[in-house]
Design a protein around this motif. Structure first.
Motif, mmCIF file in Angstrom:
data_model
loop_
_atom_site.group_PDB
_atom_site.id
_atom_site.type_symbol
_atom_site.label_atom_id
_atom_site.label_comp_id
_atom_site.label_asym_id
_atom_site.label_seq_id
_atom_site.Cartn_x
_atom_site.Cartn_y
_atom_site.Cartn_z
ATOM 1 N N VAL A 29 0.849 -1.195 0.000
ATOM 2 C CA VAL A 29 0.000 0.000 0.000
ATOM 3 C C VAL A 29 0.878 1.236 0.000
ATOM 4 O O VAL A 29 1.859 1.315 0.752
ATOM 5 C CB VAL A 29 -0.920 0.041 1.236
ATOM 6 N N VAL A 30 0.545 2.193 -0.853
ATOM 7 C CA VAL A 30 1.184 3.509 -0.813
ATOM 8 C C VAL A 30 0.094 4.569 -0.859
ATOM 9 O O VAL A 30 -0.990 4.356 -1.414
ATOM 10 C CB VAL A 30 2.183 3.725 -1.972
ATOM 11 N N LEU A 31 0.388 5.711 -0.267
ATOM 12 C CA LEU A 31 -0.544 6.833 -0.242
ATOM 13 C C LEU A 31 0.178 8.068 -0.723
ATOM 14 O O LEU A 31 1.277 8.387 -0.243
ATOM 15 C CB LEU A 31 -1.070 7.051 1.181
ATOM 16 N N VAL A 32 -0.404 8.762 -1.701
ATOM 17 C CA VAL A 32 0.171 10.013 -2.191
ATOM 18 C C VAL A 32 -0.843 11.124 -1.980
ATOM 19 O O VAL A 32 -2.054 10.899 -2.047
ATOM 20 C CB VAL A 32 0.563 9.931 -3.686
ATOM 21 N N GLU A 33 -0.346 12.312 -1.694
ATOM 22 C CA GLU A 33 -1.237 13.447 -1.519
ATOM 23 C C GLU A 33 -1.509 14.100 -2.869
ATOM 24 O O GLU A 33 -0.729 13.951 -3.811
ATOM 25 C CB GLU A 33 -0.628 14.464 -0.547
ATOM 26 N N ALA A 34 -2.628 14.787 -2.955
ATOM 27 C CA ALA A 34 -2.996 15.499 -4.179
ATOM 28 C C ALA A 34 -3.032 16.999 -3.868
ATOM 29 O O ALA A 34 -3.355 17.400 -2.754
ATOM 30 C CB ALA A 34 -4.363 15.012 -4.661
ATOM 31 N N PRO A 35 -2.699 17.816 -4.856
ATOM 32 C CA PRO A 35 -2.386 17.446 -6.251
ATOM 33 C C PRO A 35 -0.896 17.205 -6.497
ATOM 34 O O PRO A 35 -0.508 16.910 -7.624
ATOM 35 C CB PRO A 35 -2.866 18.667 -7.029
ATOM 36 N N SER A 36 -0.066 17.342 -5.468
ATOM 37 C CA SER A 36 1.388 17.283 -5.680
ATOM 38 C C SER A 36 1.874 15.899 -6.091
ATOM 39 O O SER A 36 2.888 15.766 -6.770
ATOM 40 C CB SER A 36 2.113 17.723 -4.408
ATOM 41 N N GLY A 37 1.177 14.833 -5.653
ATOM 42 C CA GLY A 37 1.642 13.482 -5.922
ATOM 43 C C GLY A 37 2.761 13.055 -4.993
ATOM 44 O O GLY A 37 3.447 12.063 -5.263
ATOM 45 N N ARG A 38 2.950 13.758 -3.896
ATOM 46 C CA ARG A 38 4.023 13.425 -2.952
ATOM 47 C C ARG A 38 3.692 12.139 -2.209
ATOM 48 O O ARG A 38 2.589 11.968 -1.707
ATOM 49 C CB ARG A 38 4.225 14.567 -1.957
ATOM 50 N N LEU A 39 4.634 11.230 -2.160
ATOM 51 C CA LEU A 39 4.456 9.942 -1.498
ATOM 52 C C LEU A 39 4.562 10.154 0.013
ATOM 53 O O LEU A 39 5.627 10.510 0.513
ATOM 54 C CB LEU A 39 5.520 8.966 -1.987
ATOM 55 N N VAL A 40 3.465 9.939 0.741
ATOM 56 C CA VAL A 40 3.456 10.253 2.169
ATOM 57 C C VAL A 40 3.405 9.025 3.063
ATOM 58 O O VAL A 40 3.775 9.092 4.233
ATOM 59 C CB VAL A 40 2.283 11.196 2.519
ATOM 60 N N LEU A 41 2.960 7.887 2.527
ATOM 61 C CA LEU A 41 2.865 6.677 3.334
ATOM 62 C C LEU A 41 3.122 5.454 2.466
ATOM 63 O O LEU A 41 2.750 5.432 1.286
ATOM 64 C CB LEU A 41 1.484 6.535 3.982
ATOM 65 N N ALA A 42 3.731 4.441 3.039
ATOM 66 C CA ALA A 42 3.906 3.154 2.369
ATOM 67 C C ALA A 42 4.099 2.097 3.447
ATOM 68 O O ALA A 42 4.686 2.384 4.499
ATOM 69 C CB ALA A 42 5.099 3.187 1.425
ATOM 70 N N ASN A 43 3.605 0.902 3.187
ATOM 71 C CA ASN A 43 3.789 -0.151 4.191
ATOM 72 C C ASN A 43 4.978 -1.037 3.836
ATOM 73 O O ASN A 43 5.583 -0.935 2.774
ATOM 74 C CB ASN A 43 2.503 -0.965 4.386
ATOM 75 N N ARG A 44 5.295 -1.932 4.764
ATOM 76 C CA ARG A 44 6.474 -2.786 4.602
ATOM 77 C C ARG A 44 6.315 -3.725 3.406
ATOM 78 O O ARG A 44 7.290 -4.046 2.714
ATOM 79 C CB ARG A 44 6.698 -3.592 5.882
ATOM 80 N N ARG A 45 5.088 -4.174 3.143
ATOM 81 C CA ARG A 45 4.867 -5.083 2.010
ATOM 82 C C ARG A 45 5.189 -4.396 0.683
ATOM 83 O O ARG A 45 5.700 -5.027 -0.244
ATOM 84 C CB ARG A 45 3.426 -5.597 2.006
ATOM 85 N N ALA A 46 4.893 -3.110 0.586
ATOM 86 C CA ALA A 46 5.213 -2.380 -0.642
ATOM 87 C C ALA A 46 6.726 -2.310 -0.824
ATOM 88 O O ALA A 46 7.241 -2.505 -1.931
ATOM 89 C CB ALA A 46 4.610 -0.984 -0.596
ATOM 90 N N ALA A 47 7.446 -2.029 0.271
ATOM 91 C CA ALA A 47 8.898 -1.968 0.184
ATOM 92 C C ALA A 47 9.482 -3.319 -0.217
ATOM 93 O O ALA A 47 10.359 -3.397 -1.088
ATOM 94 C CB ALA A 47 9.475 -1.518 1.525
ATOM 95 N N THR A 48 8.981 -4.390 0.399
ATOM 96 C CA THR A 48 9.476 -5.736 0.095
ATOM 97 C C THR A 48 9.160 -6.130 -1.348
ATOM 98 O O THR A 48 9.996 -6.715 -2.044
ATOM 99 C CB THR A 48 8.863 -6.755 1.059
ATOM 100 N N LEU A 49 7.955 -5.797 -1.789
ATOM 101 C CA LEU A 49 7.512 -6.164 -3.134
ATOM 102 C C LEU A 49 8.451 -5.598 -4.192
ATOM 103 O O LEU A 49 8.795 -6.281 -5.170
ATOM 104 C CB LEU A 49 6.086 -5.663 -3.366
ATOM 105 N N PHE A 50 8.892 -4.369 -3.984
ATOM 106 C CA PHE A 50 9.722 -3.716 -4.988
ATOM 107 C C PHE A 50 11.209 -3.750 -4.645
ATOM 108 O O PHE A 50 12.026 -3.131 -5.319
ATOM 109 C CB PHE A 50 9.252 -2.271 -5.181
ATOM 110 N N GLY A 51 11.568 -4.477 -3.587
ATOM 111 C CA GLY A 51 12.972 -4.683 -3.269
ATOM 112 C C GLY A 51 13.673 -3.477 -2.676
ATOM 113 O O GLY A 51 14.855 -3.233 -2.960
ATOM 114 N N HIS A 52 12.963 -2.716 -1.829
ATOM 115 C CA HIS A 52 13.552 -1.540 -1.199
ATOM 116 C C HIS A 52 13.546 -1.686 0.317
ATOM 117 O O HIS A 52 12.712 -2.427 0.875
ATOM 118 C CB HIS A 52 12.784 -0.274 -1.594
ATOM 119 N N PRO A 53 14.428 -1.001 1.009
ATOM 120 C CA PRO A 53 14.388 -1.025 2.480
ATOM 121 C C PRO A 53 13.156 -0.296 2.991
ATOM 122 O O PRO A 53 12.527 0.481 2.267
ATOM 123 C CB PRO A 53 15.676 -0.293 2.881
#
Length: 226
Positions: A29-53
């Protein structure tokens, strides 16, 4: 500044509660604010899925700059541009996107398949204030489906081309549903003539009078073969 400090603490507590909730979800899960598109939240599964810390090193970056780290591709090939992602489309148009298939580079270096969804979050006046996106890895499901499809195709070719055996299937109404070239060679019935006929047509009149077709079916259902 007491009121400001209290407000900051309440915001931090709300953020922590939201983070705790998305950590329990079985998808990235990731959450971005509008209208800027700034990434404000992400869970551990999202990081693991894409191979990031975790936390993501590019948290608080705008999606236009961060999207490349998600390493997404069109199913036919070619990297996804920032605006091609469901998240970006939900951000710019307010549309909800459900289970869009996207190829991506897995942490093990292999090409995988995920399902991506995105939903806008609206505030006062139906204005989009944020977008939540989810990602789930379905690589194993896709591989299993492909293996099953290939196995079924091999089985179909084997059955269809077996000339020494009449191989056919019967539906629940005891009508012939499939027919192979062996059946045509042995019985003389072509596929167009036999499919849809009651299976009893393959028995002699004497056997039909003795209820042999029904007895064969009953035996097969009871014992697994007849």
């Amino acid at each position: 500044i007491t009121a400001r400090k209290q407000a900051e603490r309440q915001v931090a507590e709300a953020q922590a509660r939201l983070q705790a909730v998305i950590e329990q979800l079985p998808v990235g899960v990731v959450l971005v604010e509008a209208p800027s598109g700034r990434l404000v939240l992400a869970n551990r599964r999202a990081a693991t899925l894409f191979g990031h810390p975790f936390p993501l090193p590019f948290l608080h970056a705008e999606w236009a700059a961060a999207h490349a780290a998600f390493r997404g591709f069109r199913p036919q090939g070619g990297a996804l541009a920032a605006g091609d992602w469901p998240l970006a489309r939900a951000l710019t148009t307010g549309e909800a996107v459900a289970d869009e298939e996207i190829a991506f580079l897995r942490p093990d270096g292999e090409r995988g398949v995920m399902l991506a969804s995105a939903s806008p979050i609206t505030g006062a006046g139906e204005r989009v204030v944020a977008v939540v996106a989810t990602f789930s890895d379905v690589t194993h499901v896709k591989r299993a489906a492909l293996a099953l499809e290939q196995s079924e195709e091999r089985f179909r070719l084997l059955v269809e081309n077996a000339q020494d055996f009449a191989i056919f299937m019967i539906d629940r109404e005891q009508r012939i549903a499939t027919w192979n070239v062996g059946g045509e060679r042995i019985t003389g019935w072509s596929e167009s003539e036999i499919v849809g006929q009651p299976s009893g047509v393959l028995f002699t009149p004497e056997d039909r009078a003795a209820r042999a077709p029904s007895l064969e079916i009953e035996t097969a259902l009871a014992t697994g073969r007849a």
